[in-house]
Design a protein around this motif. Structure first.
Motif, PDB file in Angstrom:
ATOM      1  N   LEU A  27      39.295  45.679  49.479  1.00  0.00           N
ATOM      2  CA  LEU A  27      38.592  45.603  48.200  1.00  0.00           C
ATOM      3  C   LEU A  27      39.340  44.703  47.232  1.00  0.00           C
ATOM      4  O   LEU A  27      40.562  44.716  47.185  1.00  0.00           O
ATOM      5  CB  LEU A  27      38.476  47.017  47.617  1.00  0.00           C
ATOM      6  CG  LEU A  27      37.767  48.030  48.522  1.00  0.00           C
ATOM      7  CD1 LEU A  27      38.026  49.440  48.035  1.00  0.00           C
ATOM      8  CD2 LEU A  27      36.279  47.737  48.588  1.00  0.00           C
ATOM      9  N   VAL A  28      38.569  43.945  46.468  1.00  0.00           N
ATOM     10  CA  VAL A  28      39.146  42.988  45.530  1.00  0.00           C
ATOM     11  C   VAL A  28      38.524  43.206  44.157  1.00  0.00           C
ATOM     12  O   VAL A  28      37.306  43.362  44.035  1.00  0.00           O
ATOM     13  CB  VAL A  28      38.859  41.532  45.985  1.00  0.00           C
ATOM     14  CG1 VAL A  28      39.502  40.532  45.043  1.00  0.00           C
ATOM     15  CG2 VAL A  28      39.334  41.308  47.413  1.00  0.00           C
ATOM     16  N   LYS A  29      39.363  43.211  43.122  1.00  0.00           N
ATOM     17  CA  LYS A  29      38.872  43.258  41.735  1.00  0.00           C
ATOM     18  C   LYS A  29      39.098  41.883  41.132  1.00  0.00           C
ATOM     19  O   LYS A  29      40.222  41.497  40.864  1.00  0.00           O
ATOM     20  CB  LYS A  29      39.609  44.348  40.935  1.00  0.00           C
ATOM     21  CG  LYS A  29      39.137  44.461  39.486  1.00  0.00           C
ATOM     22  CD  LYS A  29      37.670  44.856  39.410  1.00  0.00           C
ATOM     23  CE  LYS A  29      37.101  44.719  38.017  1.00  0.00           C
ATOM     24  NZ  LYS A  29      35.881  43.928  37.934  1.00  0.00           N
ATOM     25  N   ARG A  30      38.011  41.131  40.996  1.00  0.00           N
ATOM     26  CA  ARG A  30      38.085  39.771  40.455  1.00  0.00           C
ATOM     27  C   ARG A  30      37.669  39.772  38.994  1.00  0.00           C
ATOM     28  O   ARG A  30      36.742  40.483  38.615  1.00  0.00           O
ATOM     29  CB  ARG A  30      37.132  38.834  41.201  1.00  0.00           C
ATOM     30  CG  ARG A  30      37.387  38.723  42.667  1.00  0.00           C
ATOM     31  CD  ARG A  30      36.283  37.891  43.331  1.00  0.00           C
ATOM     32  NE  ARG A  30      36.179  38.227  44.728  1.00  0.00           N
ATOM     33  CZ  ARG A  30      36.847  37.606  45.699  1.00  0.00           C
ATOM     34  NH1 ARG A  30      37.644  36.624  45.403  1.00  0.00           N
ATOM     35  NH2 ARG A  30      36.700  37.979  46.943  1.00  0.00           N
ATOM     36  N   GLN A  31      38.304  38.936  38.206  1.00  0.00           N
ATOM     37  CA  GLN A  31      37.898  38.816  36.804  1.00  0.00           C
ATOM     38  C   GLN A  31      36.486  38.260  36.689  1.00  0.00           C
ATOM     39  O   GLN A  31      35.783  38.547  35.735  1.00  0.00           O
ATOM     40  CB  GLN A  31      38.878  37.922  36.044  1.00  0.00           C
ATOM     41  CG  GLN A  31      40.228  38.583  35.834  1.00  0.00           C
ATOM     42  CD  GLN A  31      41.138  37.744  34.952  1.00  0.00           C
ATOM     43  OE1 GLN A  31      41.046  36.534  34.914  1.00  0.00           O
ATOM     44  NE2 GLN A  31      42.022  38.417  34.239  1.00  0.00           N
ATOM     45  N   SER A  32      36.077  37.475  37.688  1.00  0.00           N
ATOM     46  CA  SER A  32      34.765  36.819  37.626  1.00  0.00           C
ATOM     47  C   SER A  32      33.606  37.732  38.008  1.00  0.00           C
ATOM     48  O   SER A  32      32.448  37.353  37.864  1.00  0.00           O
ATOM     49  CB  SER A  32      34.762  35.585  38.526  1.00  0.00           C
ATOM     50  OG  SER A  32      35.132  35.947  39.848  1.00  0.00           O
ATOM     51  N   LEU A  33      33.891  38.946  38.498  1.00  0.00           N
ATOM     52  CA  LEU A  33      32.829  39.869  38.891  1.00  0.00           C
ATOM     53  C   LEU A  33      32.944  41.184  38.132  1.00  0.00           C
ATOM     54  O   LEU A  33      34.035  41.683  37.904  1.00  0.00           O
ATOM     55  CB  LEU A  33      32.901  40.166  40.399  1.00  0.00           C
ATOM     56  CG  LEU A  33      32.599  39.025  41.360  1.00  0.00           C
ATOM     57  CD1 LEU A  33      32.791  39.490  42.799  1.00  0.00           C
ATOM     58  CD2 LEU A  33      31.177  38.507  41.167  1.00  0.00           C
ATOM     59  N   GLU A  34      31.793  41.748  37.816  1.00  0.00           N
ATOM     60  CA  GLU A  34      31.770  43.025  37.105  1.00  0.00           C
ATOM     61  C   GLU A  34      32.289  44.166  37.975  1.00  0.00           C
ATOM     62  O   GLU A  34      33.010  45.045  37.520  1.00  0.00           O
ATOM     63  CB  GLU A  34      30.325  43.321  36.668  1.00  0.00           C
ATOM     64  CG  GLU A  34      30.171  44.624  35.921  1.00  0.00           C
ATOM     65  CD  GLU A  34      28.714  44.943  35.575  1.00  0.00           C
ATOM     66  OE1 GLU A  34      28.481  46.077  35.113  1.00  0.00           O
ATOM     67  OE2 GLU A  34      27.841  44.084  35.774  1.00  0.00           O
ATOM     68  N   HIS A  35      31.900  44.162  39.256  1.00  0.00           N
ATOM     69  CA  HIS A  35      32.262  45.253  40.160  1.00  0.00           C
ATOM     70  C   HIS A  35      33.276  44.801  41.211  1.00  0.00           C
ATOM     71  O   HIS A  35      33.432  43.621  41.478  1.00  0.00           O
ATOM     72  CB  HIS A  35      31.010  45.777  40.876  1.00  0.00           C
ATOM     73  CG  HIS A  35      29.986  46.343  39.946  1.00  0.00           C
ATOM     74  ND1 HIS A  35      30.164  47.528  39.277  1.00  0.00           N
ATOM     75  CD2 HIS A  35      28.782  45.865  39.550  1.00  0.00           C
ATOM     76  CE1 HIS A  35      29.106  47.770  38.517  1.00  0.00           C
ATOM     77  NE2 HIS A  35      28.252  46.771  38.657  1.00  0.00           N
ATOM     78  N   VAL A  36      33.929  45.778  41.814  1.00  0.00           N
ATOM     79  CA  VAL A  36      34.848  45.534  42.918  1.00  0.00           C
ATOM     80  C   VAL A  36      34.036  44.998  44.098  1.00  0.00           C
ATOM     81  O   VAL A  36      32.917  45.455  44.345  1.00  0.00           O
ATOM     82  CB  VAL A  36      35.563  46.855  43.310  1.00  0.00           C
ATOM     83  CG1 VAL A  36      36.357  46.705  44.593  1.00  0.00           C
ATOM     84  CG2 VAL A  36      36.454  47.319  42.165  1.00  0.00           C
TER      85      VAL A  36
END
Length: 167
Positions: A83-92
């Motif tokens: 799983l990745v938490k990107r600044q560019s996406l709202e969700h994981v």
């Protein structure tokens, strides 16, 4: 090396510096470079830096990240999933990559299903999304098998358009 979860054939665990040679091999496969992008990881030292600065930082900051996929039968490192938490996406989002010689054997589907289950049951994440290159037919097929549907095209950067999938 902390084991996160196990499936019938696989163990998913956190990456350690000892995995630098594996990272070097994985991120320089033709499919990784074509669909994910050249991360400019060309030496074991840069691979160790990537493990520390990207993978291990995510474990510390988010409590999750991309994990090493290894076969239980021989402890062979075959890919990554997590799983990745990107600044560019709202969700994981869920991500995965596999060395080409282990493709088309169901390993990624097995790991991704377990990762989605873990994200809901253990991490209490209600929404998981996925992004993929519009030409990555194998990845798109896998996302459909996971029950994810195409949502929309996203422009992550000037030269990076991806397809967003959600559950």
């Amino acid at each position: 090396m902390k084991t996160i979860l196990e499936t019938e054939r696989l163990r998913l665990r956190e990456f350690s510096l000892e995995d630098a040679e594996f990272i070097l091999a994985l991120v320089n496969t033709p499919a990784w470079i074509q669909y994910i992008g050249d991360r400019n990881i060309k030496t074991p030292g840069v691979a160790e830096e990537y493990i520390q600065e990207t993978l291990q930082k995510s474990y510390a900051k988010n409590g999750f990240g991309l994990w090493l996929m290894e076969r239980k039968e021989d402890e062979e490192s075959i890919g990554m999933c997590g799983l990745v938490k990107r600044q560019s996406l709202e969700h994981v989002d869920i991500g995965f990559a596999l060395l080409p010689e282990y493709g088309r054997q169901g390993y990624t589907l097995e790991a991704a299903k377990a990762t989605l289950q873990y994200s809901k049951e253990k991490l209490k994440l209600n929404t998981i999304v996925a992004i993929t290159d519009p030409e990555n037919i194998a990845s798109i097929g896998l996302l459909h098998k996971l029950g994810m549907q195409f949502d929309k095209k996203l422009q992550l950067s000037e030269d990076n358009t991806v397809l967003l999938f959600s559950e």
